[in-house]
Design a protein around this motif. Sequence first.
Motif, PDB file in Angstrom:
ATOM      1  N   ALA A  53      38.431  26.631  48.434  1.00 43.89           N
ATOM      2  CA  ALA A  53      38.806  25.540  47.520  1.00 43.89           C
ATOM      3  C   ALA A  53      38.152  25.652  46.140  1.00 43.89           C
ATOM      4  N   PRO A  54      36.835  25.859  46.039  1.00 48.99           N
ATOM      5  CA  PRO A  54      36.249  25.951  44.695  1.00 48.99           C
ATOM      6  C   PRO A  54      36.697  27.193  43.925  1.00 48.99           C
ATOM      7  N   VAL A  55      36.977  28.270  44.649  1.00 48.14           N
ATOM      8  CA  VAL A  55      37.461  29.488  43.991  1.00 48.14           C
ATOM      9  C   VAL A  55      38.837  29.213  43.384  1.00 48.14           C
ATOM     10  N   LEU A  56      39.722  28.588  44.161  1.00 44.90           N
ATOM     11  CA  LEU A  56      41.053  28.245  43.655  1.00 44.90           C
ATOM     12  C   LEU A  56      40.965  27.215  42.539  1.00 44.90           C
ATOM     13  N   GLY A  57      40.041  26.280  42.658  1.00 42.58           N
ATOM     14  CA  GLY A  57      39.874  25.239  41.652  1.00 42.58           C
ATOM     15  C   GLY A  57      39.492  25.785  40.291  1.00 42.58           C
ATOM     16  N   ARG A  62      48.517  25.554  39.425  1.00 41.59           N
ATOM     17  CA  ARG A  62      49.081  25.020  40.663  1.00 41.59           C
ATOM     18  C   ARG A  62      49.098  26.102  41.743  1.00 41.59           C
ATOM     19  N   VAL A  63      48.822  25.707  42.972  1.00 41.23           N
ATOM     20  CA  VAL A  63      48.861  26.609  44.114  1.00 41.23           C
ATOM     21  C   VAL A  63      50.061  26.246  44.977  1.00 41.23           C
ATOM     22  N   GLU A  64      50.876  27.237  45.282  1.00 41.05           N
ATOM     23  CA  GLU A  64      51.998  27.066  46.201  1.00 41.05           C
ATOM     24  C   GLU A  64      51.545  27.555  47.571  1.00 41.05           C
ATOM     25  N   ILE A  65      51.669  26.698  48.567  1.00 38.64           N
ATOM     26  CA  ILE A  65      51.262  27.038  49.927  1.00 38.64           C
ATOM     27  C   ILE A  65      52.518  27.204  50.756  1.00 38.64           C
ATOM     28  N   ILE A  66      52.692  28.388  51.324  1.00 39.86           N
ATOM     29  CA  ILE A  66      53.888  28.698  52.095  1.00 39.86           C
ATOM     30  C   ILE A  66      53.468  29.003  53.526  1.00 39.86           C
ATOM     31  N   GLY A  67      53.780  28.084  54.434  1.00 42.80           N
ATOM     32  CA  GLY A  67      53.524  28.318  55.848  1.00 42.80           C
ATOM     33  C   GLY A  67      54.647  29.154  56.419  1.00 42.80           C
ATOM     34  N   ARG A  68      54.301  30.128  57.233  1.00 43.10           N
ATOM     35  CA  ARG A  68      55.310  31.013  57.830  1.00 43.10           C
ATOM     36  C   ARG A  68      55.207  30.939  59.348  1.00 43.10           C
ATOM     37  N   ALA A  69      56.369  30.925  60.008  1.00 39.42           N
ATOM     38  CA  ALA A  69      56.415  30.925  61.469  1.00 39.42           C
ATOM     39  C   ALA A  69      57.730  31.550  61.898  1.00 39.42           C
ATOM     40  N   ALA A  70      57.793  31.951  63.174  1.00 33.01           N
ATOM     41  CA  ALA A  70      59.005  32.544  63.725  1.00 33.01           C
ATOM     42  C   ALA A  70      60.025  31.458  64.043  1.00 33.01           C
ATOM     43  N   ALA A  71      61.292  31.823  63.982  1.00 29.60           N
ATOM     44  CA  ALA A  71      62.355  30.913  64.391  1.00 29.60           C
ATOM     45  C   ALA A  71      62.248  30.678  65.893  1.00 29.60           C
ATOM     46  N   GLU A  72      62.486  29.457  66.310  1.00 28.92           N
ATOM     47  CA  GLU A  72      62.487  29.105  67.732  1.00 28.92           C
ATOM     48  C   GLU A  72      63.684  28.221  68.001  1.00 28.92           C
ATOM     49  N   VAL A 122      49.742  31.807  56.503  1.00 25.94           N
ATOM     50  CA  VAL A 122      49.934  30.990  55.313  1.00 25.94           C
ATOM     51  C   VAL A 122      49.670  31.844  54.074  1.00 25.94           C
ATOM     52  N   GLU A 123      50.568  31.688  53.117  1.00 24.75           N
ATOM     53  CA  GLU A 123      50.445  32.396  51.843  1.00 24.75           C
ATOM     54  C   GLU A 123      50.121  31.370  50.759  1.00 24.75           C
ATOM     55  N   LEU A 124      49.118  31.653  49.967  1.00 22.41           N
ATOM     56  CA  LEU A 124      48.760  30.799  48.832  1.00 22.41           C
ATOM     57  C   LEU A 124      49.063  31.592  47.573  1.00 22.41           C
ATOM     58  N   THR A 125      49.972  31.080  46.751  1.00 23.45           N
ATOM     59  CA  THR A 125      50.402  31.788  45.555  1.00 23.45           C
ATOM     60  C   THR A 125      49.990  31.007  44.321  1.00 23.45           C
ATOM     61  N   ILE A 126      49.320  31.681  43.412  1.00 27.42           N
ATOM     62  CA  ILE A 126      48.910  31.098  42.146  1.00 27.42           C
ATOM     63  C   ILE A 126      49.677  31.838  41.053  1.00 27.42           C
ATOM     64  N   ARG A 127      50.566  31.141  40.387  1.00 28.73           N
ATOM     65  CA  ARG A 127      51.364  31.746  39.313  1.00 28.73           C
ATOM     66  C   ARG A 127      50.660  31.563  37.979  1.00 28.73           C
ATOM     67  N   GLU A 128      50.820  32.564  37.108  1.00 28.60           N
ATOM     68  CA  GLU A 128      50.274  32.443  35.753  1.00 28.60           C
ATOM     69  C   GLU A 128      51.034  31.371  34.998  1.00 28.60           C
ATOM     70  N   GLU A 129      50.324  30.588  34.246  1.00 32.96           N
ATOM     71  CA  GLU A 129      50.954  29.600  33.361  1.00 32.96           C
ATOM     72  C   GLU A 129      51.242  30.317  32.058  1.00 32.96           C
ATOM     73  N   ARG A 130      52.472  30.216  31.614  1.00 30.42           N
ATOM     74  CA  ARG A 130      52.859  30.873  30.358  1.00 30.42           C
ATOM     75  C   ARG A 130      53.265  29.829  29.339  1.00 30.42           C
ATOM     76  N   ALA A 131      52.996  30.132  28.080  1.00 29.74           N
ATOM     77  CA  ALA A 131      53.353  29.205  27.000  1.00 29.74           C
ATOM     78  C   ALA A 131      54.861  28.953  27.030  1.00 29.74           C
TER      79      ALA A 131
END
Length: 134
Positions: A53-57, A62-72, A122-131
């Motif tokens: 958390a402090p590293v991401l902070g 913004r952090v996008e959190i993508i949970g992944r699981a198999a279809a059931e 879980v994938e945590l994606t941090i996108r660059e903010e662009r002007a």
Amino acid sequence: VLRNQLAARPTLAGLTATREDDRLTIFAPAALLFDGDGPTLSARGREALYLLAPVLGRVGNRVEIIGRAAAEGEGGDGGRGWERALTRAVLTAQGLRQAGYQTDLVARGVIADISVEGLNGVELTIREERAGRP
């Protein structure tokens, strides 16, 4: 800097960081964050999010959190799998909030072929903010 943080903390072993053109992606395997296949963060998972958390902070984006699981379910409709994927994302977001993360979060679930290495978790994606972009 992030790779050094991940390498320096045994609790974060298993997390991988990948840099792409416009984003940084951190992948956390389900086995690291959750108790079995259930919808509960493990003690190790809570500790990992507390350290992350402090590293991401410090990044501030913004952090996008993508949970992944198999279809059931019948017919491969993925009903329960989608629910598991979304639950993983929401639990990860809650864990980061409880650990003090204050910046924007987006949580979503994705059905994935989890037999492919690097997709069960879980994938945590941090996108660059662009002007000029929101």
